[in-house]
Design an enzyme around this catalytic site. Sequence first.
Site, PDB file in Angstrom:
ATOM      1  N   ASP A  34       4.281  16.626  97.610  1.00 18.82           N
ATOM      2  CA  ASP A  34       3.274  17.063  97.872  1.00 18.82           C
ATOM      3  C   ASP A  34       2.531  16.887  96.297  1.00 18.82           C
ATOM      4  O   ASP A  34       2.470  16.614  95.440  1.00 18.82           O
ATOM      5  CB  ASP A  34       3.847  19.017  97.724  1.00 18.82           C
ATOM      6  CG  ASP A  34       4.580  19.408  98.583  1.00 18.82           C
ATOM      7  OD1 ASP A  34       4.142  19.234  99.442  1.00 18.82           O
ATOM      8  OD2 ASP A  34       5.473  20.081  98.321  1.00 18.82           O
ATOM      9  N   HIS A  65       2.948  14.135 101.927  1.00 17.90           N
ATOM     10  CA  HIS A  65       1.627  15.807 102.017  1.00 17.90           C
ATOM     11  C   HIS A  65       0.498  15.789 100.889  1.00 17.90           C
ATOM     12  O   HIS A  65       0.306  16.061  99.620  1.00 17.90           O
ATOM     13  CB  HIS A  65       2.671  16.895 102.649  1.00 17.90           C
ATOM     14  CG  HIS A  65       1.744  18.440 102.328  1.00 17.90           C
ATOM     15  ND1 HIS A  65       2.610  19.634 102.238  1.00 17.90           N
ATOM     16  CD2 HIS A  65       1.079  18.312 103.008  1.00 17.90           C
ATOM     17  CE1 HIS A  65       1.566  19.797 103.123  1.00 17.90           C
ATOM     18  NE2 HIS A  65       0.519  20.139 103.068  1.00 17.90           N
ATOM     19  N   MET A  67      -2.424  17.835  99.715  1.00 19.96           N
ATOM     20  CA  MET A  67      -3.430  18.098  99.894  1.00 19.96           C
ATOM     21  C   MET A  67      -4.223  18.278  98.684  1.00 19.96           C
ATOM     22  O   MET A  67      -4.311  18.620  97.930  1.00 19.96           O
ATOM     23  CB  MET A  67      -2.052  19.809  99.146  1.00 19.96           C
ATOM     24  CG  MET A  67      -1.266  20.069 100.364  1.00 19.96           C
ATOM     25  SD  MET A  67      -0.051  21.305  99.485  1.00 19.96           S
ATOM     26  CE  MET A  67       1.386  19.640  98.971  1.00 19.96           C
ATOM     27  N   GLY A 143       5.128  25.889  96.510  1.00 26.51           N
ATOM     28  CA  GLY A 143       6.481  26.787  96.368  1.00 26.51           C
ATOM     29  C   GLY A 143       7.282  28.259  96.357  1.00 26.51           C
ATOM     30  O   GLY A 143       6.339  28.732  95.431  1.00 26.51           O
ATOM     31  N   GLY A 176       8.300  28.086 102.784  1.00 26.65           N
ATOM     32  CA  GLY A 176       9.125  29.543 103.376  1.00 26.65           C
ATOM     33  C   GLY A 176      10.450  29.332 103.343  1.00 26.65           C
ATOM     34  O   GLY A 176      11.116  30.477 104.714  1.00 26.65           O
ATOM     35  N   GLY A 196      11.760  23.181  99.893  1.00 22.34           N
ATOM     36  CA  GLY A 196      11.665  23.333  97.807  1.00 22.34           C
ATOM     37  C   GLY A 196      13.208  24.480  97.746  1.00 22.34           C
ATOM     38  O   GLY A 196      13.882  23.861  97.271  1.00 22.34           O
TER      39      GLY A 196
HETATM   40  C1  DX5 Z   1       3.844  24.086  99.836  1.00 19.21           C
HETATM   41  C2  DX5 Z   1       3.746  22.562  99.876  1.00 19.21           C
HETATM   42  C3  DX5 Z   1       5.886  23.117  99.992  1.00 19.21           C
HETATM   43  C4  DX5 Z   1       6.785  23.894  99.131  1.00 19.21           C
HETATM   44  C5  DX5 Z   1       7.955  24.360  99.882  1.00 19.21           C
HETATM   45  O1  DX5 Z   1       2.332  24.200  99.505  1.00 19.21           O
HETATM   46  O2  DX5 Z   1       3.804  21.850 100.652  1.00 19.21           O
HETATM   47  O3  DX5 Z   1       6.782  21.208 100.799  1.00 19.21           O
HETATM   48  O4  DX5 Z   1       7.032  22.720  97.925  1.00 19.21           O
HETATM   49  O5  DX5 Z   1       8.467  24.969  99.370  1.00 19.21           O
HETATM   50  P1  DX5 Z   1       8.846  26.376  99.912  1.00 19.21           P
HETATM   51  O6  DX5 Z   1       9.911  25.454 100.835  1.00 19.21           O
HETATM   52  O7  DX5 Z   1       9.652  26.730  98.087  1.00 19.21           O
HETATM   53  O8  DX5 Z   1       8.205  27.538 100.897  1.00 19.21           O
HETATM   54 ZN    ZN Z   2       4.320  19.842 101.802  1.00 17.28          ZN
END
Ligand code: DX5
Ligand code: ZN
Length: 216
Positions: A34, A65, A67, A143, A176, A196
Site C-alpha cells: 500500500d 496499490h 493510493m 488498516g 476489514g 492486513g
Molecule cells: C487500506 C489499505 C489496506 C489495508 C487493509 O487503505 O488499502 O490494504 O492494509 O487493512 P485491514 O485488512 O486491516 O483492513
Molecule cells: Zn490496499
Amino acid sequence: MKCLSPSILSADFARLGEQIGILEQAGVQYLHFDVMDGQFVQNISFGMPVLKSLRNYTNLMLDVHLMVTEPARLIDQAADCGADIITVHAEACRDLDHTVRLIKNRNLLAGVALNPATPLSALSYILPVIDMVLVMTVNPGQGGQKLIPYTLDKVRDLKTMIGQQGLKTDIEVDGGIDFETLDTALDAGASIIVAGSAIFHGDIEENTNRFLKMMG
Ligand code: DX5
Ligand code: ZN
C-alpha cells in the site's frame, strides 16, 4: 483461483523480511503493498525503495496499490522496482485510460480501485482493458477498519457485469476482511483477498493457515 494478498501495512517493519518468510512458508502467493502519499489519503506509508528491497528478497507476486494523486507519475518507477500488479484509483487519475495503458505497456497486470462510494459505472468502458478491479471495502488510508457492508453489493454487481461481458477480470477486496467477513466477501464473488490486521496481529502463521483453509 482464489488468492490471499496479505497487506504489509500491518506488518512489524523492523521484522519485515522475517514476517514475509512466514507468509511464503505458509503458501501465500501475493503480497499487498500500500503506497500512500498524504494527499489522496491522509497517511504516508512507504514507497519505491522499500518495494525494490522486497523485490530482491521475495518471488511473491507484488500487488502494488497506489493510493496517490495522479499515479501516472509513478508507474515506470513502480515497474522498475519490481511490481507485478499495479492498481490505481479511478478517483485519482486525470486520465484513467492513459494511466492503465502505461501499466499495460510495461507488461504488468493492471488494476483499477474504486472507493466505497464510487459507482461501478466508472468502469463501464475500461473493464475489458484491465486485469483486476479492487473494490475498497473500507475508505482507503488505514488498516484495522470495519468493512462497509454495502461494498459487498458492489462486488456482487461487478461479478454480474464481468460475467455479462464474458470477461475473466479478477475482483480484489481490500479493507476489514477478517475471519468474520471473509465468507461473505468470497460468496459475493471476490477472488483476491487483501488482509492486513487479520494476518499480522497475533500469530501470522496460524492466521495465514486459517485464511487459506477458509479460502479452499
Ligand atoms: C487500506 C489499505 C489496506 C489495508 C487493509 O487503505 O488499502 O490494504 O492494509 O487493512 P485491514 O485488512 O486491516 O483492513
Ligand atoms: Zn490496499
